[in-house]
Design a protein around this motif. Structure first.
Motif, PDB file in Angstrom:
ATOM      1  N   LEU A 292       0.819  -1.209   0.000  1.00  0.00           N
ATOM      2  CA  LEU A 292       0.000   0.000   0.000  1.00  0.00           C
ATOM      3  C   LEU A 292       0.852   1.259   0.000  1.00  0.00           C
ATOM      4  N   ASP A 293       2.044   1.180   0.593  1.00  0.00           N
ATOM      5  CA  ASP A 293       2.915   2.347   0.609  1.00  0.00           C
ATOM      6  C   ASP A 293       3.343   2.741  -0.794  1.00  0.00           C
ATOM      7  N   VAL A 294       3.696   1.764  -1.598  1.00  0.00           N
ATOM      8  CA  VAL A 294       4.107   2.042  -2.986  1.00  0.00           C
ATOM      9  C   VAL A 294       2.917   2.557  -3.789  1.00  0.00           C
ATOM     10  N   LEU A 295       1.738   1.962  -3.572  1.00  0.00           N
ATOM     11  CA  LEU A 295       0.539   2.395  -4.293  1.00  0.00           C
ATOM     12  C   LEU A 295       0.186   3.837  -3.950  1.00  0.00           C
ATOM     13  N   ALA A 296       0.254   4.190  -2.657  1.00  0.00           N
ATOM     14  CA  ALA A 296      -0.070   5.562  -2.240  1.00  0.00           C
ATOM     15  C   ALA A 296       0.919   6.556  -2.825  1.00  0.00           C
ATOM     16  N   LEU A 297       2.202   6.234  -2.810  1.00  0.00           N
ATOM     17  CA  LEU A 297       3.206   7.134  -3.392  1.00  0.00           C
ATOM     18  C   LEU A 297       3.010   7.283  -4.894  1.00  0.00           C
ATOM     19  N   ALA A 298       2.707   6.187  -5.585  1.00  0.00           N
ATOM     20  CA  ALA A 298       2.498   6.261  -7.033  1.00  0.00           C
ATOM     21  C   ALA A 298       1.301   7.149  -7.362  1.00  0.00           C
ATOM     22  N   THR A 299       0.219   7.009  -6.578  1.00  0.00           N
ATOM     23  CA  THR A 299      -0.964   7.847  -6.801  1.00  0.00           C
ATOM     24  C   THR A 299      -0.653   9.315  -6.544  1.00  0.00           C
TER      25      THR A 299
ATOM     26  N   GLY B 188       2.070   7.250   2.341  1.00  0.00           N
ATOM     27  CA  GLY B 188       2.925   6.348   1.566  1.00  0.00           C
ATOM     28  C   GLY B 188       4.383   6.448   1.965  1.00  0.00           C
ATOM     29  N   ALA B 189       4.884   7.681   2.101  1.00  0.00           N
ATOM     30  CA  ALA B 189       6.290   7.848   2.482  1.00  0.00           C
ATOM     31  C   ALA B 189       6.540   7.321   3.886  1.00  0.00           C
ATOM     32  N   GLY B 190       5.599   7.561   4.803  1.00  0.00           N
ATOM     33  CA  GLY B 190       5.769   7.061   6.170  1.00  0.00           C
ATOM     34  C   GLY B 190       5.799   5.545   6.216  1.00  0.00           C
ATOM     35  N   LEU B 191       4.876   4.897   5.506  1.00  0.00           N
ATOM     36  CA  LEU B 191       4.859   3.431   5.488  1.00  0.00           C
ATOM     37  C   LEU B 191       6.103   2.860   4.814  1.00  0.00           C
ATOM     38  N   LEU B 192       6.583   3.532   3.765  1.00  0.00           N
ATOM     39  CA  LEU B 192       7.786   3.054   3.085  1.00  0.00           C
ATOM     40  C   LEU B 192       8.999   3.108   4.015  1.00  0.00           C
TER      41      LEU B 192
END
Length: 958
Positions: A449-456, A497-501
């Motif tokens: 989900l972190d990558v998906l949020a950053l991509a969005t 996204g950045a926080g989860l990554l």
């Protein structure tokens, strides 16, 4: 009933967890409830202010509604019944239904126009025409310049009337002179006698639709009772029209009653059209265009508020999910036992649902009232965490506040049942197995989900920048392209996204730290690294929670500061100086021809088209004005022309005295490659030198050293030499004007072009024409003293622009107020919720490790070292989360704060929008965070010091 009592007891046993959960629900409901409350309050205030501005600019009372019905060939009875029915409807039904207090309803009655003859010349062919009018309650609003009030009955068969001074001159009569009205529609002879000359009692009385009374210039005014008895009922003179002028207190108008106003306006129109044909009805309501504009602004403000609150709502969602997880974790054993003893899943879920439903219902009842108080906080904000004494807004709890609050409470209810549903799937055996096993990989980790949020987020950023480029290059406004609220959601997705990554990589960082110093770490630090490294999964909720809070705080600080400073710089740049004046210049320009006259003869036309000669007034009085530090002459010619190598074009020509201009004008240093005074010094050395805009150089291929010729209508072209090319100059906007995206041929319109030259040369070789006067005020100088100085110096002015007044208008804009207020409120809520969540998490964690801490004390670890271990754990978790949040917040601000310019006409944003941080914002932010962490550590240290070793060991035995 037994189930309900059990639920209440369970809530009492977990009172701190339940209160923390209730706090999150309450803040969510209150935050969502502020949106409709604040929208109504701020837009109502701005609506009233715009109506006040409308009144000043148009000299027309905006709280008026005028309706008029005219008559054609109707008989006298039909006219009387129509007037009576419409009068009853306006006064008894329509007036109260406007939704705004009615100050007065004025009925105006008119006859048709008749020829007016004097006794001495009854057969005059070109006799003037006049109508007779009457107004209800007129006596209370007029004063007599001469004569007396007319009688309410005919006197010896003569109707006594009043008239204005303008009408007296037009008819060429005197008071007490008997006049005769003649028309085919009049049976017999009607005589009138002017006995009084009237004028307004108060100049600003809104009773009169026409402030100058020019509509009475061809009318006689009689008593309204006489008009009704003699003309309406008696039929002596045919009644031509009847109008109703409703005076409303527009200061009480707001978004809650504008729909009533518009509905009543439509109802009056429909009622009138039932009684007379459409072409015989006339309606005027000057406030309707202003009101209609505010419906659109209301929608835009609603989108903006929702978008800005999304990060805070996400953070509140994390908080409630975390707290509900903590509650369920403490009761998983109980849930597993109930399931193993035959309780159905729905029964377990129902018990928790009732508990959560009670909390949501209480929050729904209280939340709107808290939201109303938060709205007042929004209204007082003047920047990020800055509050001013601003006039209080009219705030009320409306139906939408409870509707939105109910939706928020319902969403919270559903979200908090998710952990319960998951927990009821596990039996007692499965629960014990989970306790014995290592923690599973988090769901977001497995699904990326972190990558998906950053991509969005990055896709949204890319899309926004393309839109922004189109807006600026085509000269479009923010309404020309649809404002996508998701553009403002992107920062929240980026933060999550950045926080989860980073949390995905954080365990590896801990292992690296442990491995790098494994030979030197002290036992307490070693134990802390082992504890955090092996249990990193249980800290992730707290860390992402703190990361979101701090990152949103940094983003809010950067966004608020950036928007405020950019709007201030935009306003100051567009004006050019603190005050810009235009004074009157004596000239030989012939006066314009009066209206109604035919075309002038050729001699007059030639005289009108001849060059105008001006006489320059003294400039010294401007330097001596109170509070003025510097003054400069600035000649502005917007329709000048130039030629360069057979290439022609229209330019804006600025003529300046370089020394005075450099000391007076406002200009930021970062816009040009060199300081502005360096460019001014270039042309100061040679009067032929000019500065040209980059738009001119690119469009006409002009470079430094080229010669261009400049002139305008009736002025011969003179040569100038290009000394430098500049991107910006005070007041110059190089972007295409708003609304000029394409020309008639469908091609893109070229950006404007600028030439800056020496004023002395322009005046000597081109023409002497009026220039503007730019003033720079001394620090602390007031505008009122300056205006009084104008009167003392007797300086005739045709226009004045005050940067301070314009800045005050900008800061009162509902969008800027909403941005400042919502960002401040969002941060305050984030910090409050963060503190509660932080403290709650660590208290429960500490209680869960009571046995471990007791054993540590029993084997000889001192309280000081134990507190040091706790502090190190906080440093590795909470401290690391704060540091990560600061970094992510800064990055989010630099990437996404420029998104906000799309709401402020980006094509007119000069200077260009830039992200700004100021130390004071971070001092406030870090002070609040440091206080939160220090207070939390203090409370935890106190709790740690209260642990009794024998109690902890006894707990272990149990």
């Amino acid at each position: 009933m037994a189930l309900f009592i059990m639920i209440i007891r369970k809530m009492i046993n977990n009172k701190w967890l339940v209160l923390s959960l209730f706090f999150g629900i309450l803040m969510t409901v209150a935050l969502v409830g502020t949106m409709p409350i604040y929208s109504e309050a701020i837009l109502s205030r701005m609506l009233v202010k715009d109506l006040e501005t409308f009144q000043k600019e148009r000299n027309l009372y905006p709280g008026q509604h005028w309706s008029l019905i005219s008559f054609g060939n109707e008989d006298a009875g039909k006219r009387t019944s129509t007037i009576d029915a419409m009068d009853r409807y306006i006064k008894q039904e329509a007036g109260p239904s406007f939704g705004v207090p009615v100050k007065e309803i004025v009925q105006e009655l008119r006859t048709k126009s008749f020829r007016v003859y004097t006794e001495y010349d009854p057969d005059k062919k070109n006799a003037p025409t006049a109508a007779i009018r009457a107004y209800s309650d007129l006596d209370a609003h007029i004063k007599l310049l001469d004569g007396r009030l007319p009688a309410d009955k005919p006197v010896n068969g003569v109707y006594e009337v009043m008239l204005t001074e303008q009408a007296l001159i037009r008819f060429g009569i005197v008071l007490d002179q008997v006049l005769t009205l003649k028309d085919n529609s009049i049976q017999g002879t009607v005589k009138i006698k002017p006995v009084g000359m009237l004028t307004k009692k108060e100049d600003d009385d809104p009773y009169f639709r026409n402030a100058s009374l020019s509509d009475l210039g061809a009318s006689f005014v009689v008593d309204d009772g006489l008009f009704e008895n003699e003309f309406i009922r008696g039929g002596t003179i045919p009644v031509a029209a009847s109008g109703w002028y409703v005076l409303l207190d527009y200061t009480k108008m707001g978004l809650r009653n504008v729909n009533d106003f518009l509905a009543t306006d439509k109802a009056i129109r429909d009622e009138a059209k039932k009684k007379v044909p459409v072409f015989q009805a006339e309606f005027t309501a000057p406030s309707i265009p202003v009101i209609e504009k505010y419906f659109e602004r209301s929608k835009q403000l609603g989108k903006l508020m929702w978008s800005l609150n999304v990060p805070v709502l996400i953070m509140l969602g994390f908080y409630m999910f975390m707290v509900s997880n903590l509650i369920i974790d403490r009761q998983k054993n109980e849930i597993a036992v109930l399931r193993s003893r035959g309780a159905a899943r729905w029964q377990v879920v129902a018990s928790f649902a009732i508990e959560v439903l009670l909390l949501c219902a209480a929050a729904w009842l209280i939340g709107p009232f808290l939201g109303m108080w938060l709205t007042k906080v929004l209204g007082a904000s003047n920047g990020f965490l800055e509050f001013v004494q601003r006039s209080s807004m009219t705030v009320r709890i409306n139906e939408q506040a409870y509707l939105y609050g109910g939706i928020a409470a319902g969403a919270s209810f559903l979200m908090m049942l998710v952990p319960v549903l998951l927990a009821t799937r596990v039996s007692i055996v499965g629960h014990k197995q989970q306790l014995a096993r290592m923690q599973k990989t988090p769901f977001w980790h497995k699904t990326f989900l972190d990558v998906l949020a950053l991509a969005t987020a990055f896709y949204g950023l890319y899309s926004f920048r393309n839109r922004l480029k189109a807006l600026q290059s085509l000269g479009l406004g923010e309404d020309d392209l649809r404002l996508d609220p998701l553009q403002f959601v992107m920062p929240a997705l980026f933060v999550v996204g950045a926080g989860l990554l980073i949390l995905r990589l954080y365990p590896l960082m801990l292992k690296l730290i442990y491995w790098a110093g494994r030979k030197w770490w002290s036992p307490s630090l070693y134990a802390s690294l082992i504890q955090v490294g092996r249990s990193s999964g249980q800290y992730q909720f707290l860390m992402i929670f703190l990361i979101m809070t701090i990152a949103i705080g940094v983003f809010s600080a950067g966004a608020a500061r950036t928007i405020n400073i950019n709007m201030e710089e935009r306003t100051r740049y567009a004006i050019g100086a603190d005050v810009v004046l235009q004074s009157q210049w004596p000239n030989d320009k012939p006066p314009p021809a009066p209206p109604g006259f035919g075309p002038p003869d050729p001699a007059e036309a030639a005289k009108a088209s001849a060059p105008v000669h001006y006489l320059e007034p003294s400039f010294e009085p401007f330097r001596n004005l109170t509070g003025v530090e510097d003054a400069a002459k600035v000649f502005v010619k917007k329709d000048a022309s130039f030629s360069a190598d057979s290439k022609l074009g229209t330019i804006t020509l600025l003529g300046i005295d370089t020394d005075d201009f450099g000391r007076t004008a406002w200009f930021p240093d970062h816009l040009l490659n060199y300081p502005l005074y360096d460019y001014l010094n270039l042309i100061a050395a040679d009067p032929r030198g000019v500065l040209i805009s980059k738009t001119l150089a690119e469009q006409r291929s002009v470079k430094v050293g080229d010669t261009i010729s400049i002139g305008w209508e009736n002025v011969d072209y003179q040569p100038f030499v290009v000394f430098a090319i500049i991107d910006y100059f005070p007041t110059f906007n190089p972007n295409p004007p708003l609304g000029t995206a394409t020309s008639a041929g469908g091609k893109l319109n070229a950006p404007p072009m600028l030439v800056v030259g020496n004023l002395n040369r322009i005046q000597f070789q081109l023409a002497l024409e009026p220039y503007q006067v730019w003033l720079k005020l001394k620090p602390g100088a007031g505008s009122q003293e300056l205006y009084e100085s104008f009167q003392e110096q007797k300086i005739p002015l045709t226009s004045i622009v005050n940067a301070r007044e314009e800045l005050a208008k900008v800061k009162s804009d509902p969008f800027l107020l909403a941005l400042n207020g919502i960002l401040t409120l969002g941060f305050m809520i984030s910090i409050a919720v963060s503190f509660v969540g932080f403290l709650l998490y660590w208290i429960l964690s500490l209680k869960g490790r009571t046995l471990q801490n007791g054993i540590m004390r029993a084997i000889g670890v001192s309280l000081r070292k134990l507190i040091g271990m706790l502090a190190m754990e906080q440093l590795l978790t909470s401290g690391a989360a704060v540091l990560i949040g600061v970094l992510i917040g800064n990055l989010a601000s630099r990437l996404f704060v420029p998104n906000f310019q799309i709401a402020f006409n980006p094509g007119s944003l000069v200077p260009p929008f830039k992200v700004i941080f100021e130390a004071i914002d971070f001092v406030r932010l870090y002070s609040v965070v440091a206080f939160m962490l220090a207070l939390g550590l203090g409370i935890l240290s106190y709790m740690l010091s209260r642990i009794r070793v024998h109690q902890a060991l006894k707990l272990g035995e149990d």
